[in-house]
Scaffold this motif. Structure first.
Motif, short mmCIF file in Angstrom:
data_model
loop_
_atom_site.label_atom_id
_atom_site.label_comp_id
_atom_site.label_asym_id
_atom_site.label_seq_id
_atom_site.Cartn_x
_atom_site.Cartn_y
_atom_site.Cartn_z
N GLY A 14 38.33 8.40 -32.85
CA GLY A 14 38.37 10.25 -31.73
C GLY A 14 38.53 9.12 -30.02
N ILE A 15 37.82 8.93 -29.81
CA ILE A 15 38.07 8.59 -28.29
C ILE A 15 39.35 7.67 -27.65
N CYS A 16 39.82 6.63 -29.21
CA CYS A 16 40.48 5.83 -28.65
C CYS A 16 42.04 6.91 -28.98
N ILE A 17 42.17 7.58 -29.81
CA ILE A 17 42.98 8.74 -29.97
C ILE A 17 43.37 9.36 -29.55
N VAL A 18 42.46 9.87 -28.89
CA VAL A 18 43.24 10.69 -27.53
C VAL A 18 43.62 9.30 -26.51
N LEU A 19 43.10 8.78 -25.92
CA LEU A 19 43.58 7.31 -24.68
C LEU A 19 45.27 7.21 -25.18
N HIS A 20 45.03 7.25 -26.56
CA HIS A 20 46.62 6.32 -26.94
C HIS A 20 47.31 7.63 -26.96
N ASN A 21 47.18 8.77 -27.65
CA ASN A 21 47.47 10.29 -27.14
C ASN A 21 48.17 10.87 -25.77
N ILE A 24 50.82 8.14 -24.03
CA ILE A 24 51.90 8.41 -25.14
C ILE A 24 52.88 9.47 -24.41
N ILE A 25 52.21 10.56 -24.09
CA ILE A 25 52.38 12.14 -24.60
C ILE A 25 53.07 12.00 -22.34
N LEU A 26 52.29 11.02 -21.74
CA LEU A 26 52.08 11.48 -20.25
C LEU A 26 53.46 10.11 -20.18
N ALA A 27 53.63 9.31 -20.98
CA ALA A 27 54.67 8.47 -20.80
C ALA A 27 55.96 8.79 -20.80
N ASP A 28 55.53 10.25 -22.16
CA ASP A 28 57.13 10.80 -21.95
C ASP A 28 57.82 11.85 -21.41
N ARG A 29 56.98 12.54 -20.89
CA ARG A 29 56.87 13.03 -20.05
C ARG A 29 57.66 12.48 -18.10
N ALA A 30 56.80 11.47 -18.20
CA ALA A 30 57.24 10.55 -17.32
C ALA A 30 58.79 9.54 -17.45
N GLY A 31 59.14 10.18 -18.78
CA GLY A 31 60.57 9.19 -18.32
C GLY A 31 60.40 7.46 -19.10
N ILE A 32 59.45 7.60 -19.65
CA ILE A 32 59.43 6.46 -19.93
C ILE A 32 59.75 6.21 -21.42
N PRO A 33 60.01 4.83 -21.83
CA PRO A 33 60.88 4.83 -23.01
C PRO A 33 60.12 4.22 -24.63
N LEU A 34 59.87 5.01 -25.38
CA LEU A 34 58.51 5.24 -26.60
C LEU A 34 58.35 3.69 -26.11
N TRP A 35 58.96 2.47 -26.33
CA TRP A 35 59.25 1.21 -26.72
C TRP A 35 57.87 0.64 -25.23
N LEU A 36 57.84 0.70 -24.41
CA LEU A 36 57.23 0.26 -23.32
C LEU A 36 56.11 1.80 -23.59
N ALA A 99 53.71 15.00 -32.36
CA ALA A 99 54.06 14.26 -33.15
C ALA A 99 53.34 12.48 -32.65
N SER A 100 52.54 12.75 -31.49
CA SER A 100 51.91 11.33 -31.42
C SER A 100 51.12 11.58 -32.13
N PRO A 101 50.71 12.85 -32.07
CA PRO A 101 48.87 12.93 -32.85
C PRO A 101 48.99 12.55 -34.29
N VAL A 102 50.18 13.16 -34.94
CA VAL A 102 50.41 13.53 -36.67
C VAL A 102 50.46 11.70 -37.10
N ALA A 103 51.32 11.12 -36.32
CA ALA A 103 51.21 9.63 -36.31
C ALA A 103 49.95 8.91 -36.39
N SER A 104 48.99 9.54 -35.39
CA SER A 104 47.79 8.95 -34.83
C SER A 104 46.93 9.73 -36.18
#
Length: 129
Positions: A14-21, A24-36, A99-104
């Motif tokens: 759960g901790i790792c999922i929260v960190l991962h999400n 991912i979500i903050l990077a998406d909002r910052a315009g960072i490509p998904l791969w990065l 999308a990110s939590p569902v993928a997790s």
């Protein structure tokens, strides 16, 4: 495997999922490509997951060989995370915040099996046994 192992795994996952999400979500909002974003998440989550799972889930000492094995096992998450997030976000049309939590959740069982192999498997080849 004791009853403590699944409970500790779920809490730490759960901790790792929260960190991962969060990454991912903050990077998406910052315009960072998904791969990065996926690579950034991997760096944050792999180190955190290894330490927490070693100490609390599998009760094993931290060691360079198990860290390397854990990182190798978790590398499977890079393409898996990319594909599952891409699928839920681009193909299904979910916003990244969903999308990110569902993928997790889709990746949870695989991570348990890989983490257990990496950390809890005896180092027979190192001890000659």
């Amino acid at each position: 495997m004791s009853m403590r192992t699944p409970f500790a795994y779920v809490v730490i996952a759960g901790i790792c999922i929260v960190l991962h999400n969060a990454v991912i979500i903050l990077a998406d909002r910052a315009g960072i490509p998904l791969w990065l974003a996926v690579l950034l998440s991997f760096c944050v989550v792999a180190g955190t997951g290894y330490v927490l799972h070693s100490v609390f889930t599998f009760r094993r000492p931290l060691a360079p060989i198990t860290f390397v094995r854990y990182v190798i096992a978790m590398v499977a998450n890079i393409p898996l995370a990319f594909v599952t997030i891409w699928f839920w976000h681009q193909q299904v049309g979910l916003p990244m915040v969903l999308a990110s939590p569902v993928a997790s959740v889709c990746m949870l069982a695989l991570n348990f099996l890989l983490g257990r192999w990496a950390i809890a498997t005896p180092n027979r080849w190192m001890t000659g046994g």
